[in-house]
Design a protein around this motif. Structure first.
Motif, mmCIF file in Angstrom:
data_model
loop_
_atom_site.group_PDB
_atom_site.id
_atom_site.type_symbol
_atom_site.label_atom_id
_atom_site.label_comp_id
_atom_site.label_asym_id
_atom_site.label_seq_id
_atom_site.Cartn_x
_atom_site.Cartn_y
_atom_site.Cartn_z
ATOM 1 N N ALA A 1 0.818 -1.211 0.000
ATOM 2 C CA ALA A 1 0.000 0.000 0.000
ATOM 3 C C ALA A 1 0.847 1.254 0.000
ATOM 4 C CB ALA A 1 -0.930 -0.010 1.208
ATOM 5 N N GLY A 2 2.027 1.177 0.596
ATOM 6 C CA GLY A 2 2.847 2.367 0.696
ATOM 7 C C GLY A 2 3.693 2.636 -0.529
ATOM 8 N N ASN A 3 3.629 1.791 -1.530
ATOM 9 C CA ASN A 3 4.449 1.939 -2.721
ATOM 10 C C ASN A 3 3.813 2.975 -3.641
ATOM 11 O OD1 ASN A 3 5.851 1.666 -5.135
ATOM 12 N ND2 ASN A 3 6.144 -0.537 -4.855
ATOM 13 N N ALA A 4 4.510 4.080 -3.843
ATOM 14 C CA ALA A 4 3.942 5.185 -4.631
ATOM 15 C C ALA A 4 3.762 4.828 -6.094
ATOM 16 C CB ALA A 4 4.841 6.420 -4.505
ATOM 17 N N SER B 1 -9.725 0.440 -2.321
ATOM 18 C CA SER B 1 -8.340 0.883 -2.371
ATOM 19 C C SER B 1 -7.918 1.376 -0.991
ATOM 20 C CB SER B 1 -8.168 2.005 -3.392
ATOM 21 O OG SER B 1 -6.914 2.643 -3.209
ATOM 22 N N GLY C 1 -2.272 -3.105 -0.836
ATOM 23 C CA GLY C 1 -2.969 -1.906 -1.264
ATOM 24 C C GLY C 1 -4.455 -2.041 -1.422
ATOM 25 N N LEU D 1 -5.418 3.145 -0.642
ATOM 26 C CA LEU D 1 -4.777 4.440 -0.907
ATOM 27 C C LEU D 1 -5.817 5.558 -1.028
ATOM 28 C CD1 LEU D 1 -2.167 3.313 -3.568
ATOM 29 C CD2 LEU D 1 -1.836 3.558 -1.102
ATOM 30 N N THR D 2 -6.916 5.270 -1.706
ATOM 31 C CA THR D 2 -7.914 6.311 -1.962
ATOM 32 C C THR D 2 -9.219 6.098 -1.204
ATOM 33 O OG1 THR D 2 -8.956 5.162 -3.824
ATOM 34 C CG2 THR D 2 -6.987 6.487 -4.301
ATOM 35 N N ARG E 1 2.127 2.393 -7.161
ATOM 36 C CA ARG E 1 0.812 1.799 -7.384
ATOM 37 C C ARG E 1 -0.280 2.783 -6.965
ATOM 38 N NH1 ARG E 1 -1.602 -3.230 -7.635
ATOM 39 N NH2 ARG E 1 -3.817 -2.928 -7.901
ATOM 40 N N ARG E 2 -1.195 3.119 -7.861
ATOM 41 C CA ARG E 2 -2.332 3.953 -7.533
ATOM 42 C C ARG E 2 -3.578 3.359 -8.189
ATOM 43 N NH1 ARG E 2 0.785 5.457 -4.456
ATOM 44 N NH2 ARG E 2 1.448 7.569 -3.904
#
Length: 332
Positions: free
Chosen positions: A5-8, A98, A75, A100-101, A10-11
């Motif tokens: 999840a912290g890997n920028a 997600s 993620g 992230l979002t 991947r979005r």
């Protein structure tokens, strides 16, 4: 490709939520892909990069159950949701978001994710704990979980024969005929539990039984047992007997926390001094190499697997990556 999840790099894009209904997950992912996914997920969990919580259930006065299993990995976060009334009414939903979002990604309804991720988890136990030369299997149960457990075992060992036993003759005969064709090795319907377990290298129990389905004294030296039924404080399950638990060393489980919360058979066996906690380990430790598994061919090993939401999320995410740009899914 899956990533943390912290890997920028991947979005998840803000897109319409996807919906898939009544499409068995094995039409999207192979059993081998699911085994690889669950193995990776258990490693992530052990390394602190995945998260889950024990199963929670609401039991209604009419016996309807609502179950919840949340998890998060790579993620994606989400949960397995279940409604069940004595298996006469049964629905399964897996929803992913997600991490992230916070956006919803996909909703799966009645896609057999639970059955196949449980099978894949059982396959991991067989892969790492059964003897390398294991070829003969006994299967107790003839419903969906028994099918996926046998399919997973056949993906990690060169099986040559299986015997299946369940209380209803027609059910076990149908299971034997169907799986013989699918797996291309002979599977016979056993007339008794004793016949099924005789000389079995691998024993699979996938039932909802409240009483043991075979006599642990009949387990051959060196056998591996995979047991699926756990139940909880209000729905006790005991498909393996105390003899089997006592003879097994080592014993592996998916989650000690879930084991204790639900007070399942291994918890009760430790409480009643049938076995001890120093024999019971989480299988993630075996995958990371911090715990030893089978050390000789005479040991009886046991994998008492508990379903966890992180498994459903992981399988759902792997399938999401495959179907998100196809016409197989609806966009809501």
């Amino acid at each position: 490709m899956l990533c943390a999840a912290g890997n920028a790099s991947r979005r998840f894009s803000v897109e319409p939520m996807l919906f898939l209904k009544n499409t068995p997950i094995n039409q999207i992912l192979s059993m081998q892909e699911m085994i690889e996914t669950i193995e990776d997920t258990l490693r992530e969990l052990a390394a602190g990069r995945g998260f889950d919580l024990p199963r929670r259930r609401i039991h209604h006065p009419n016996r309807m159950i609502f179950g919840l299993l949340p998890g998060s990995v790579h993620g994606a976060m989400g949960a397995y949701l279940q409604t069940d009334l004595d298996r006469e009414i049964h629905h399964e939903t897996v929803i992913l978001y997600s991490a992230l979002t916070g956006e919803p990604l996909i909703l799966y309804q009645n896609c057999s994710i639970n059955e196949y991720r449980t099978g894949a988890a059982g396959g991991i136990g067989t892969k790492y704990l059964a003897r390398a030369d294991a070829t003969r299997v006994a299967v107790f149960g003839s419903a969906a979980h028994a099918e996926t457990q046998l399919k997973a075992a056949s993906a990690v060992r060169n099986l040559t024969q299986a015997r299946v036993f369940s209380p209803t003759v027609a059910h076990r005969q149908s299971f034997a005929e169907k799986l013989s064709q699918e797996l291309n090795f002979p599977i016979a319907a056993a007339a008794s539990a004793e016949e099924a377990v005789e000389d079995a290298d691998i024993v699979i129990t996938a039932t909802d039984s409240r009483t043991p389905v075979f006599d642990g004294r009949r387990l051959k030296e060196g056998a591996h047992v995979t047991s699926v039924a756990n139940g909880d404080k209000t729905r006790t399950r005991q498909e393996i007997d105390e003899t089997t638990i006592h003879r097994a060393n080592p014993i592996f489980v998916t989650s000690k926390e879930t084991l204790c919360v639900n007070e399942s058979d291994i918890f009760r066996a430790v409480r009643d001094r049938v076995t001890s906690w120093d024999r019971v380990h989480e299988i993630s430790g075996l995958l990371l190499g911090t715990i030893r598994g089978r050390t000789d061919d005479r040991q009886i090993t046991l994998f008492k697997l508990q379903g966890t939401g992180i498994m459903d999320v992981a399988i759902g995410l792997r399938a999401f990556e495959k179907v998100k740009d196809t016409a197989l899914v609806q966009r809501l």
